[in-house]
Design an enzyme around this catalytic site. Structure first.
Site, PDB file in Angstrom:
ATOM      1  N   LEU A 112      -5.011  -7.162  -6.417  1.00  0.00           N
ATOM      2  CA  LEU A 112      -4.708  -8.353  -7.334  1.00  0.00           C
ATOM      3  C   LEU A 112      -5.957  -8.997  -7.894  1.00  0.00           C
ATOM      4  CD1 LEU A 112      -1.605  -9.693  -5.733  1.00  0.00           C
ATOM      5  CD2 LEU A 112      -1.787  -8.016  -7.556  1.00  0.00           C
ATOM      6  N   GLY A 119       0.744  -1.463  -0.031  1.00  0.00           N
ATOM      7  CA  GLY A 119       0.224  -0.061  -0.036  1.00  0.00           C
ATOM      8  C   GLY A 119       0.754   1.402  -0.024  1.00  0.00           C
ATOM      9  N   SER A 120       2.006   1.240  -0.379  1.00  0.00           N
ATOM     10  CA  SER A 120       2.636   2.427  -0.519  1.00  0.00           C
ATOM     11  C   SER A 120       2.201   3.659  -1.369  1.00  0.00           C
ATOM     12  CB  SER A 120       4.384   2.078  -0.790  1.00  0.00           C
ATOM     13  OG  SER A 120       4.513   1.702  -2.189  1.00  0.00           O
ATOM     14  N   ASN A 121       1.652   2.843  -2.478  1.00  0.00           N
ATOM     15  CA  ASN A 121       0.762   3.852  -3.349  1.00  0.00           C
ATOM     16  C   ASN A 121      -0.469   4.250  -2.837  1.00  0.00           C
ATOM     17  OD1 ASN A 121       2.043   4.275  -6.402  1.00  0.00           O
ATOM     18  ND2 ASN A 121       2.548   2.037  -5.859  1.00  0.00           N
ATOM     19  N   ASN A 158      -6.541   1.964 -12.650  1.00  0.00           N
ATOM     20  CA  ASN A 158      -5.621   1.002 -11.950  1.00  0.00           C
ATOM     21  C   ASN A 158      -4.060   1.423 -12.648  1.00  0.00           C
ATOM     22  OD1 ASN A 158      -4.500  -1.398 -11.128  1.00  0.00           O
ATOM     23  ND2 ASN A 158      -4.232  -2.100 -13.140  1.00  0.00           N
ATOM     24  N   HIS A 196      -0.357   0.114 -13.521  1.00  0.00           N
ATOM     25  CA  HIS A 196       0.570  -1.113 -13.922  1.00  0.00           C
ATOM     26  C   HIS A 196       1.698  -0.876 -13.977  1.00  0.00           C
ATOM     27  CE1 HIS A 196       0.818  -5.225 -15.050  1.00  0.00           C
ATOM     28  NE2 HIS A 196       1.739  -4.715 -15.867  1.00  0.00           N
ATOM     29  N   ASP A 238      -6.039  -5.493 -16.937  1.00  0.00           N
ATOM     30  CA  ASP A 238      -4.855  -4.512 -17.794  1.00  0.00           C
ATOM     31  C   ASP A 238      -5.513  -4.175 -19.000  1.00  0.00           C
ATOM     32  OD1 ASP A 238      -3.551  -4.829 -15.317  1.00  0.00           O
ATOM     33  OD2 ASP A 238      -2.374  -6.429 -15.922  1.00  0.00           O
ATOM     34  N   GLU A 286       5.751   5.859 -10.146  1.00  0.00           N
ATOM     35  CA  GLU A 286       4.170   5.628  -9.733  1.00  0.00           C
ATOM     36  C   GLU A 286       4.130   6.898  -8.697  1.00  0.00           C
ATOM     37  OE1 GLU A 286       3.656   0.812 -10.074  1.00  0.00           O
ATOM     38  OE2 GLU A 286       4.267   1.599  -8.022  1.00  0.00           O
TER      39      GLU A 286
HETATM   40  C1  GRF Z   1       2.766  -1.289  -7.808  1.00  0.00           C
HETATM   41  O1  GRF Z   1       3.905  -1.435  -8.437  1.00  0.00           O
HETATM   42  C2  GRF Z   1       1.549  -1.216  -8.596  1.00  0.00           C
HETATM   43  O2  GRF Z   1       1.822  -0.588  -9.757  1.00  0.00           O
HETATM   44  C3  GRF Z   1       1.231  -2.812  -8.785  1.00  0.00           C
HETATM   45  O3  GRF Z   1       1.411  -3.213  -7.451  1.00  0.00           O
HETATM   46  C4  GRF Z   1       2.462  -2.351  -6.796  1.00  0.00           C
HETATM   47  C5  GRF Z   1       1.829  -1.936  -5.523  1.00  0.00           C
HETATM   48  O4  GRF Z   1       2.687  -1.567  -4.730  1.00  0.00           O
HETATM   49  N1  GRF Z   1      -0.120  -2.844  -9.515  1.00  0.00           N
HETATM   50  P1  GRF Z   1       2.110  -0.812  -3.403  1.00  0.00           P
HETATM   51  O5  GRF Z   1       1.386  -1.783  -2.631  1.00  0.00           O
HETATM   52  O6  GRF Z   1       1.603   0.271  -3.758  1.00  0.00           O
HETATM   53  O7  GRF Z   1       3.454  -0.617  -2.551  1.00  0.00           O
END
Ligand code: GRF
Length: 190
Positions: free
Chosen positions: A86, A13-15, A103, A105, A146, A175
């Site tokens: 996922l 979940g870093s994003n 999404n 990718h 995707d 990202e």
């Molecule tokens: C990211 O690289 C995203 O593109 C992919 O899964 C990864 C998730 O990373 N779909 P995080 O959980 O946000 O750290």
């Protein structure tokens, strides 16, 4: 009326955290809910620290349309962001959020996407194929993994000494730099 985002994530979940921080002082766009299919996903701890409500919806729970839609109504969710989520998104959810689900990718689609292509496997495949460029793709979500319309792509170099880990770090940096901004632009343009 603000636009309310729900972030769906399966892992670290870093994003998700980066997106939530980006919007934390924004009065017109806010992250109101984090959804994970995994009870032990680290994203749930991040959500708690950030003071964002979170819910676990397993793959079986996601098949319960009435339950999922009631939850999204309860939080007045207008827009969904998949950030490392996922599971395949069920058709009813795609239909309920037309042009309102993005999404990310970690490669340049249409290559290196589809079922089973996630996380380190993507970067391994890019390196194994001898590509000299990788990057990120932000796209609308449809029922196939995707395959929705692309909104934004940006590239990075794949150097001869890159490993899946070093490539993942470059892609993650892209990202973090672009996903929140692109989400904001898509929402603002609606
Ligand atoms: C990211 O690289 C995203 O593109 C992919 O899964 C990864 C998730 O990373 N779909 P995080 O959980 O946000 O750290």
């Amino acid at each position: 009326m603000p636009t309310n985002i729900a972030i769906f994530a399966s892992g670290s979940g870093s994003n998700a955290e980066n997106i939530a921080r980006h919007f934390c002082n924004n009065e017109s766009i806010r992250v109101v809910l984090v959804v994970s299919n995994k009870p032990d996903a680290y994203v749930l701890q991040r959500a708690e620290r950030l003071g964002i409500p979170s819910v676990v919806l397993t793959a079986a729970d996601m098949r319960d349309e009435a339950r999922v839609m009631a939850l999204l109504r309860e939080y007045r969710v207008d827009f969904i962001v998949l950030a490392g989520y996922l599971l395949r998104v069920p058709a009813y959810l795609v239909d309920a959020y037309p042009q309102a689900m993005l999404n990310i990718h970690p490669a340049l689609l249409p290559e290196f996407g589809g079922k089973g292509m996630y996380g380190e496997r993507v970067h391994q495949a890019v390196i194994a194929a001898g590509r000299t460029r990788s990057g990120i793709t932000i796209h609308f979500v449809n029922e196939n993994y995707d395959e929705g319309a692309h909104v934004f792509q940006v590239e990075c170099a794949v150097d001869p000494d890159d490993t899946p880990d070093t490539l993942a770090a470059k892609v993650h940096a892209l990202e973090y730099a672009h996903f929140p901004r692109v989400i904001e632009e898509v929402i603002t343009a609606r």
